[in-house]
Design a protein around this motif. Structure first.
Motif, PDB file in Angstrom:
ATOM      1  N   ALA A 126       0.835  -1.202   0.000  1.00  0.00           N
ATOM      2  CA  ALA A 126       0.000   0.000   0.000  1.00  0.00           C
ATOM      3  C   ALA A 126       0.867   1.249   0.000  1.00  0.00           C
ATOM      4  CB  ALA A 126      -0.928   0.009   1.219  1.00  0.00           C
ATOM      5  N   ILE A 127       0.318   2.330  -0.580  1.00  0.00           N
ATOM      6  CA  ILE A 127       0.948   3.650  -0.592  1.00  0.00           C
ATOM      7  C   ILE A 127      -0.104   4.640  -0.104  1.00  0.00           C
ATOM      8  CG2 ILE A 127       2.064   5.422  -1.998  1.00  0.00           C
ATOM      9  CD1 ILE A 127       2.806   3.198  -3.988  1.00  0.00           C
ATOM     10  N   ARG A 128       0.227   5.407   0.929  1.00  0.00           N
ATOM     11  CA  ARG A 128      -0.778   6.247   1.596  1.00  0.00           C
ATOM     12  C   ARG A 128      -0.241   7.663   1.808  1.00  0.00           C
ATOM     13  NH1 ARG A 128      -5.178   5.474   5.261  1.00  0.00           N
ATOM     14  NH2 ARG A 128      -5.331   7.039   6.908  1.00  0.00           N
ATOM     15  N   LEU A 129      -1.111   8.650   1.594  1.00  0.00           N
ATOM     16  CA  LEU A 129      -0.817  10.039   1.916  1.00  0.00           C
ATOM     17  C   LEU A 129      -1.919  10.550   2.830  1.00  0.00           C
ATOM     18  CD1 LEU A 129       0.964  12.571   1.468  1.00  0.00           C
ATOM     19  CD2 LEU A 129      -0.498  13.114  -0.486  1.00  0.00           C
ATOM     20  N   GLU A 130      -1.526  11.161   3.940  1.00  0.00           N
ATOM     21  CA  GLU A 130      -2.487  11.551   4.982  1.00  0.00           C
ATOM     22  C   GLU A 130      -2.155  12.944   5.501  1.00  0.00           C
ATOM     23  OE1 GLU A 130      -3.294   8.631   8.171  1.00  0.00           O
ATOM     24  OE2 GLU A 130      -2.675  10.211   9.564  1.00  0.00           O
ATOM     25  N   TYR A 131      -3.201  13.743   5.713  1.00  0.00           N
ATOM     26  CA  TYR A 131      -3.031  15.077   6.287  1.00  0.00           C
ATOM     27  C   TYR A 131      -3.875  15.205   7.549  1.00  0.00           C
ATOM     28  CZ  TYR A 131      -0.807  16.680   1.986  1.00  0.00           C
ATOM     29  OH  TYR A 131       0.057  16.842   0.933  1.00  0.00           O
ATOM     30  N   LEU A 132      -3.324  15.904   8.533  1.00  0.00           N
ATOM     31  CA  LEU A 132      -4.065  16.258   9.747  1.00  0.00           C
ATOM     32  C   LEU A 132      -4.129  17.774   9.827  1.00  0.00           C
ATOM     33  CD1 LEU A 132      -5.350  15.859  12.553  1.00  0.00           C
ATOM     34  CD2 LEU A 132      -3.028  15.686  13.492  1.00  0.00           C
ATOM     35  N   ASP A 133      -5.356  18.319   9.854  1.00  0.00           N
ATOM     36  CA  ASP A 133      -5.575  19.757  10.004  1.00  0.00           C
ATOM     37  C   ASP A 133      -6.392  19.999  11.266  1.00  0.00           C
ATOM     38  OD1 ASP A 133      -4.708  21.141   7.278  1.00  0.00           O
ATOM     39  OD2 ASP A 133      -5.678  19.240   6.766  1.00  0.00           O
ATOM     40  N   ARG A 134      -6.020  21.044  11.998  1.00  0.00           N
ATOM     41  CA  ARG A 134      -6.738  21.400  13.238  1.00  0.00           C
ATOM     42  C   ARG A 134      -7.332  22.796  13.107  1.00  0.00           C
ATOM     43  NH1 ARG A 134      -5.956  17.716  17.165  1.00  0.00           N
ATOM     44  NH2 ARG A 134      -4.048  16.458  17.122  1.00  0.00           N
ATOM     45  N   PHE A 135      -8.559  22.928  13.582  1.00  0.00           N
ATOM     46  CA  PHE A 135      -9.250  24.208  13.625  1.00  0.00           C
ATOM     47  C   PHE A 135      -9.581  24.502  15.091  1.00  0.00           C
ATOM     48  CE2 PHE A 135     -10.070  22.026   9.664  1.00  0.00           C
ATOM     49  CZ  PHE A 135      -9.847  23.002   8.699  1.00  0.00           C
ATOM     50  N   LEU A 136      -8.971  25.555  15.645  1.00  0.00           N
ATOM     51  CA  LEU A 136      -9.124  25.891  17.058  1.00  0.00           C
ATOM     52  C   LEU A 136     -10.194  26.955  17.231  1.00  0.00           C
ATOM     53  CD1 LEU A 136      -5.371  26.076  18.150  1.00  0.00           C
ATOM     54  CD2 LEU A 136      -6.939  24.149  18.369  1.00  0.00           C
ATOM     55  N   PHE A 137     -11.042  26.788  18.258  1.00  0.00           N
ATOM     56  CA  PHE A 137     -12.083  27.753  18.570  1.00  0.00           C
ATOM     57  C   PHE A 137     -11.661  28.632  19.736  1.00  0.00           C
ATOM     58  CE2 PHE A 137     -14.283  24.222  16.558  1.00  0.00           C
ATOM     59  CZ  PHE A 137     -15.152  24.869  15.697  1.00  0.00           C
ATOM     60  N   ASP A 138     -11.936  29.934  19.642  1.00  0.00           N
ATOM     61  CA  ASP A 138     -11.771  30.848  20.768  1.00  0.00           C
ATOM     62  C   ASP A 138     -13.113  30.987  21.472  1.00  0.00           C
ATOM     63  OD1 ASP A 138      -9.070  31.430  20.360  1.00  0.00           O
ATOM     64  OD2 ASP A 138      -9.551  32.912  18.822  1.00  0.00           O
ATOM     65  N   GLY A 139     -13.041  31.346  22.761  1.00  0.00           N
ATOM     66  CA  GLY A 139     -14.279  31.580  23.492  1.00  0.00           C
ATOM     67  C   GLY A 139     -14.816  30.336  24.165  1.00  0.00           C
ATOM     68  N   ASP A 140     -16.112  30.367  24.476  1.00  0.00           N
ATOM     69  CA  ASP A 140     -16.781  29.309  25.234  1.00  0.00           C
ATOM     70  C   ASP A 140     -16.804  28.014  24.420  1.00  0.00           C
ATOM     71  OD1 ASP A 140     -18.405  27.681  26.700  1.00  0.00           O
ATOM     72  OD2 ASP A 140     -20.008  29.146  26.980  1.00  0.00           O
ATOM     73  N   PRO A 141     -16.244  26.920  24.949  1.00  0.00           N
ATOM     74  CA  PRO A 141     -16.257  25.648  24.198  1.00  0.00           C
ATOM     75  C   PRO A 141     -17.663  25.190  23.837  1.00  0.00           C
ATOM     76  CG  PRO A 141     -14.736  25.515  26.049  1.00  0.00           C
ATOM     77  CD  PRO A 141     -15.488  26.803  26.218  1.00  0.00           C
ATOM     78  N   ASP A 142     -18.652  25.516  24.682  1.00  0.00           N
ATOM     79  CA  ASP A 142     -20.019  25.063  24.398  1.00  0.00           C
ATOM     80  C   ASP A 142     -20.617  25.743  23.180  1.00  0.00           C
ATOM     81  OD1 ASP A 142     -19.981  23.328  26.538  1.00  0.00           O
ATOM     82  OD2 ASP A 142     -20.811  24.784  27.946  1.00  0.00           O
ATOM     83  N   GLN A 143     -19.973  26.804  22.722  1.00  0.00           N
ATOM     84  CA  GLN A 143     -20.464  27.501  21.530  1.00  0.00           C
ATOM     85  C   GLN A 143     -19.768  27.030  20.250  1.00  0.00           C
ATOM     86  OE1 GLN A 143     -23.114  29.584  21.801  1.00  0.00           O
ATOM     87  NE2 GLN A 143     -23.051  28.888  23.929  1.00  0.00           N
ATOM     88  N   ALA A 144     -18.791  26.147  20.397  1.00  0.00           N
ATOM     89  CA  ALA A 144     -18.073  25.644  19.226  1.00  0.00           C
ATOM     90  C   ALA A 144     -19.005  24.782  18.374  1.00  0.00           C
ATOM     91  CB  ALA A 144     -16.859  24.832  19.655  1.00  0.00           C
TER      92      ALA A 144
END
Length: 261
Positions: A126-144
């Motif tokens: 097998a040959i695999r290419l993988e990306y990990l992207d993160r999106f961070l929220f500011d403020g109250d986590p319950d509003q994410a």
């Protein structure tokens, strides 16, 4: 970002040692100066086998380290780039991804000789290419929310996530036939999680893993060359970028400069 080449059969100890010798000068030249042996656990899940088989293989890890702040009072060395080789696979990870042409050039400068030795001795599973992207929220986590980050109506996203303000995950994928019985896997794993940053304050974030993987049937891919594998990775890059664009909201794509890419 991770590039993975999995072998259809294990390397012999003689070939493995030769590959490590070939990698020592090239990894050092690219700044991966931290080297340490590893023990890798391999599990055989072949349904035709009488029982699950576990084997332990020796591997080698080459790393480029950078000093990062782990909290307000401490710093630590953290890997920003690494190459892991064991008898079953070669795994390259780069945590400071820039542009594909730069990463691809660095990868093949560092690994071409070693991968040639692999191809001369074992087929590829097998040959695999993988990306990990993160999106961070500011403020109250319950509003994410997934809204504004993940594309509503995407066929590879579970729809219930757009109605949740707590932790969730959406893991989907599909396999498409390519040549004969060979298949291409498209995989999208999305998780809403809480992360603790250097300020020790938890932040809610979305982790998005986008991956495309070619899987070779039968005895695996034989007769491959460095140029053919490089072309395969270039194609996987185009495919995984389209996969990412099918998952991420148009407004967010514009924010990261991919709307017209």
């Amino acid at each position: 970002m991770a590039m993975v080449i999995t072998f259809a059969e294990p390397l012999t100890s003689l070939v493995f040692r030769r590959i490590i010798r070939e990698l020592e000068p090239t990894t050092f030249a690219k700044g991966l100066t931290n080297r340490q042996p590893m023990q890798m656990l391999s599990v055989n899940l072949n349904p035709t086998a009488p029982q699950v088989q576990q084997t332990v293989a020796n591997g080698m890890q080459f790393q480029k380290l950078s000093v990062v702040r782990v909290n307000e009072d401490a710093v630590a060395n953290k890997a920003v780039e690494e190459l892991i080789v064991d008898p079953n696979q070669i795994v390259y990870r780069n945590m400071n991804y820039s542009r594909w042409d730069n990463i691809s050039g660095l990868y093949w400068d560092m690994n071409a000789e070693a991968i040639t030795s692999v191809l001369d001795n074992v087929p590829i599973r097998a040959i695999r290419l993988e990306y990990l992207d993160r999106f961070l929220f500011d403020g109250d986590p319950d509003q994410a929310s997934a809204k504004g980050v993940i594309k509503q109506g995407s066929e590879v996203v579970t729809p219930h996530i757009f109605h949740l303000n707590d932790l969730w995950h959406s893991h989907t994928g599909k396999l498409e036939k390519t040549d004969g019985e060979n298949r291409r896997l498209f995989q999208v794993n999305i998780d809403m999680i809480d992360m603790v940053g250097p300020d020790s304050i938890p932040k809610r974030s979305i982790a998005l893993v986008s991956a495309v993987e070619d899987r070779f049937a039968g005895g695996g891919l034989e007769g491959g060359t460095v140029s053919s594998l490089r072309a395969t990775f270039d194609d996987l890059h185009k495919q995984v970028k389209e996969l990412f664009k099918s998952v991420v909201d148009d407004g967010m794509l514009a924010a990261v400069g991919l709307e017209n890419d």
